[in-house]
Design a protein around this motif. Structure first.
Motif, PDB file in Angstrom:
ATOM      1  N   PRO A   1     -39.665 -29.401  -2.870  1.00 40.02           N
ATOM      2  CA  PRO A   1     -39.720 -28.417  -1.789  1.00 40.02           C
ATOM      3  C   PRO A   1     -41.015 -27.598  -1.826  1.00 40.02           C
ATOM      4  O   PRO A   1     -41.418 -27.049  -0.800  1.00 40.02           O
ATOM      5  N   LEU A   2     -41.683 -27.549  -2.986  1.00 36.15           N
ATOM      6  CA  LEU A   2     -42.931 -26.786  -3.085  1.00 36.15           C
ATOM      7  C   LEU A   2     -44.152 -27.633  -2.760  1.00 36.15           C
ATOM      8  O   LEU A   2     -45.257 -27.109  -2.652  1.00 36.15           O
ATOM      9  N   GLY A   3     -43.979 -28.944  -2.648  1.00 34.81           N
ATOM     10  CA  GLY A   3     -45.100 -29.862  -2.444  1.00 34.81           C
ATOM     11  C   GLY A   3     -45.159 -30.862  -3.591  1.00 34.81           C
ATOM     12  O   GLY A   3     -44.181 -31.035  -4.322  1.00 34.81           O
TER      13      GLY A   3
ATOM     14  N   VAL B   1     -50.571 -30.475  -6.245  1.00 40.15           N
ATOM     15  CA  VAL B   1     -51.614 -31.271  -5.596  1.00 40.15           C
ATOM     16  C   VAL B   1     -51.431 -31.124  -4.093  1.00 40.15           C
ATOM     17  O   VAL B   1     -50.306 -31.121  -3.613  1.00 40.15           O
ATOM     18  N   ASN B   2     -52.538 -30.935  -3.370  1.00 40.96           N
ATOM     19  CA  ASN B   2     -52.417 -30.927  -1.912  1.00 40.96           C
ATOM     20  C   ASN B   2     -53.485 -31.852  -1.344  1.00 40.96           C
ATOM     21  O   ASN B   2     -54.656 -31.492  -1.269  1.00 40.96           O
ATOM     22  N   HIS B   3     -53.062 -33.037  -0.938  1.00 46.76           N
ATOM     23  CA  HIS B   3     -54.021 -34.029  -0.467  1.00 46.76           C
ATOM     24  C   HIS B   3     -54.694 -33.576   0.828  1.00 46.76           C
ATOM     25  O   HIS B   3     -55.878 -33.844   1.031  1.00 46.76           O
ATOM     26  N   SER B   4     -53.975 -32.848   1.698  1.00 52.18           N
ATOM     27  CA  SER B   4     -54.612 -32.463   2.970  1.00 52.18           C
ATOM     28  C   SER B   4     -55.688 -31.410   2.761  1.00 52.18           C
ATOM     29  O   SER B   4     -56.669 -31.380   3.499  1.00 52.18           O
ATOM     30  N   SER B   5     -55.543 -30.553   1.734  1.00 51.72           N
ATOM     31  CA  SER B   5     -56.607 -29.577   1.492  1.00 51.72           C
ATOM     32  C   SER B   5     -57.498 -30.039   0.326  1.00 51.72           C
ATOM     33  O   SER B   5     -58.296 -29.269  -0.194  1.00 51.72           O
ATOM     34  N   ARG B   6     -57.325 -31.302  -0.093  1.00 49.05           N
ATOM     35  CA  ARG B   6     -58.079 -31.902  -1.205  1.00 49.05           C
ATOM     36  C   ARG B   6     -58.015 -31.042  -2.472  1.00 49.05           C
ATOM     37  O   ARG B   6     -59.011 -30.864  -3.173  1.00 49.05           O
TER      38      ARG B   6
HETATM   39  C1  LIG Z   1     -51.762 -28.085   1.956  1.00 52.17           C
HETATM   40  O1  LIG Z   1     -52.925 -27.702   2.629  1.00 52.17           O
HETATM   41  C2  LIG Z   1     -52.792 -27.604   4.038  1.00 52.17           C
HETATM   42  C3  LIG Z   1     -54.204 -27.389   4.631  1.00 52.17           C
HETATM   43  O2  LIG Z   1     -54.885 -26.371   3.944  1.00 52.17           O
HETATM   44  C4  LIG Z   1     -51.815 -26.471   4.353  1.00 52.17           C
HETATM   45  O3  LIG Z   1     -51.640 -26.347   5.749  1.00 52.17           O
HETATM   46  C5  LIG Z   1     -50.480 -26.804   3.680  1.00 52.17           C
HETATM   47  O4  LIG Z   1     -49.560 -25.732   3.874  1.00 52.17           O
HETATM   48  C6  LIG Z   1     -50.660 -27.037   2.186  1.00 52.17           C
HETATM   49  N1  LIG Z   1     -49.401 -27.513   1.631  1.00 52.17           N
HETATM   50  C7  LIG Z   1     -48.818 -26.978   0.561  1.00 52.17           C
HETATM   51  C8  LIG Z   1     -47.559 -27.600   0.113  1.00 52.17           C
HETATM   52  O5  LIG Z   1     -49.282 -26.033  -0.048  1.00 52.17           O
END
Ligand SMILES: *[C@@H]1O[C@H](CO)[C@@H](O)[C@H](O)[C@H]1NC(C)=O
Ligand SMILES: Nc1ncnc2c1ncn2[C@@H]1O[C@H](COP(=O)(O)OP(=O)(O)O)[C@@H](O)[C@H]1O
Ligand SMILES: *[C@@H]1O[C@H](CO)[C@@H](O)[C@H](O)[C@H]1NC(C)=O
Ligand SMILES: *[C@@H]1O[C@H](CO)[C@@H](O)[C@H](O)[C@H]1NC(C)=O
Ligand SMILES: [Mg+2]
Length: 350
Positions: free
Chosen positions: A196-198, A234-239
């Motif tokens: 749930p946290l990523g 880890v957040n792949h979308s924000s690298r």
């Molecule tokens: C990951 O990064 C994106 C873009 O910065 C952000 O919108 C998203 O909430 C982040 N996800 C998590 C799980 O922190």
């Protein structure tokens, strides 16, 4: 089992069945019989785990409790919990078997104030990730640096071989139950990677014994994650990638991308060390599963069927490794197909 049936010794079999085939068939038959008999006695872990999700956030239920109770406060921890004996210790916590309202519980105390950040991170993760995959939180007190959790008498996964060696547990020391444990383990990794946290990475796992010590074996013969002190996001979308600690790592238990890449001539520097993602957990799965499968009748047959998926886990390129979900699906297919094979072999024999 090694004994030859009487009739073959007397040369009564019209066509000699090779001894190896005979051995395999008798092994298969024994597995099926064990499986059929014990399946009834032994409840399947998936349906029997006391699940804290049955309680609202901030509440728990263990053992014979009828109602959900709120997490214990500092006051309750100080007055209602009686510390009995030490049952474990790591770098961050010292763990004591304790008693609360006539139930056995586990009281963890911070070992040293230097570790307080890790302790608090672990507590935060425990609070956020309560589910059937994670040990049940019963209370905590940040002022006293204590955490109270459900006690699991079988202890950590490091004790697995000793536990399964006890006559009381011999009946679960089968490839079926051991493959089920490997599936439990991969389910936990899958849960952490899709939490749930990523996407969380299980960093506190730089060697096999350390890794095993972070998980507990429940009395129902399932696995829960216990030590969540090092679970970066880890957040792949924000690298956003991670590093597991600030020191140089060695050996082949850790993923190759966790090793210093610039050779022995360049001294290690944390700021030059590249970061990585959750695929480091995938790299380690074949080793942990290999330990969980152990060396019982049938585990080599299971290993053989897991060869390809485990090879893919060991890809040098992290992105080429399968996801935990892929691995779980493969394990399930192998379990189903081996059960079917064993069943049909037995039917042919009867
Ligand atoms: C990951 O990064 C994106 C873009 O910065 C952000 O919108 C998203 O909430 C982040 N996800 C998590 C799980 O922190
Ligand atoms: N709830 C529990 N029930 C039984 N044993 C436990 C429990 N929690 C911890 N332990 C034992 O204590 C050891 C250390 O606990 P852990 O939380 O990993 O501490 P650290 O954060 O210092 O590594 C575990 O490997 C296990 O053997
Ligand atoms: C084990 O399973 C039994 C029966 O389903 C359940 O009542 C019990 O709470 C479970 N125990 C643990 C430690 O999960
Ligand atoms: C298992 O038990 C046998 C005898 O009871 C003992 O010789 C052996 O060392 C044990 N193995 C482990 C791994 O504890
Ligand atoms: Mg630990």
């Amino acid at each position: 089992m090694e004994k030859q049936p009487q009739d073959s010794k007397k040369g009564m079999a019209p066509r000699e069945v090779p001894p190896a085939v005979r051995l395999l068939l008798s092994m298969a038959l024994m597995n099926v019989l064990l499986y059929l008999c014990l399946g009834r006695v032994f409840t399947s872990p998936q349906h029997s785990i006391g699940n804290p999700r049955d309680c609202p956030y901030g509440h728990f239920k263990i053992g014979q409790m009828k109602n959900c109770s709120p997490w214990l406060s500092c006051e309750e921890l100080r007055t209602e919990v009686r510390q009995l004996k030490r049952v474990g210790e790591g770098a961050v916590k010292r763990v004591f078997l304790s008693e609360w309202k006539e139930q056995k519980v586990a009281l963890s105390r911070l070992t040293s104030l230097e570790m307080k950040d890790d302790f608090l991170h672990g507590l935060q993760m425990l609070k956020s990730l309560q589910s059937k995959r994670v040990v049940t939180l019963l209370g905590y007190c940040e002022d006293d640096n204590t955490i109270l959790t459900e006690y699991h008498p079988l202890g950590s996964l490091s004790n697995l071989e000793e536990t399964l060696n006890l006559s009381k547990y011999q009946h679960v020391n089968t490839w079926q139950h051991r493959l089920q444990l490997a599936m439990n383990y991969v389910s936990i990794i899958n849960y952490l990677h899709q939490s749930p946290l990523g996407t969380l990475v299980m960093c506190d796992s730089n060697d096999l014994p350390k890794t095993l010590s972070q998980y507990l074996l429940t009395s129902n013969f399932s696995i829960v994650a216990n030590d969540l002190d090092a679970l970066p996001l880890v957040n792949h979308s924000s690298r956003t990638l991670v590093k597991c600690g600030h020191r140089e790592l060695h050996g082949d238990f850790v993923a190759p991308e966790q090793l210093w890449p610039f050779g022995e001539d360049v001294p290690f520097r944390d700021d030059l060390m590249p970061s990585y993602d959750e695929k480091i957990d995938i790299w380690k799965i074949p080793d942990v599963s290999g330990f969980l499968l152990g060396h019982v009748e049938g585990s080599d047959m299971v290993r053989f069927h897991l060869f390809d998926i485990h090879k893919a886990c060991k890809s040098q390129t992290p992105a080429e490794r399968p996801t935990a979900q892929d691995i779980l699906d493969t394990y399930q297919k192998v379990l189903n197909s081996l059960r079917d094979t064993v069943m049909s072999q037995t039917r042919e024999m009867l």
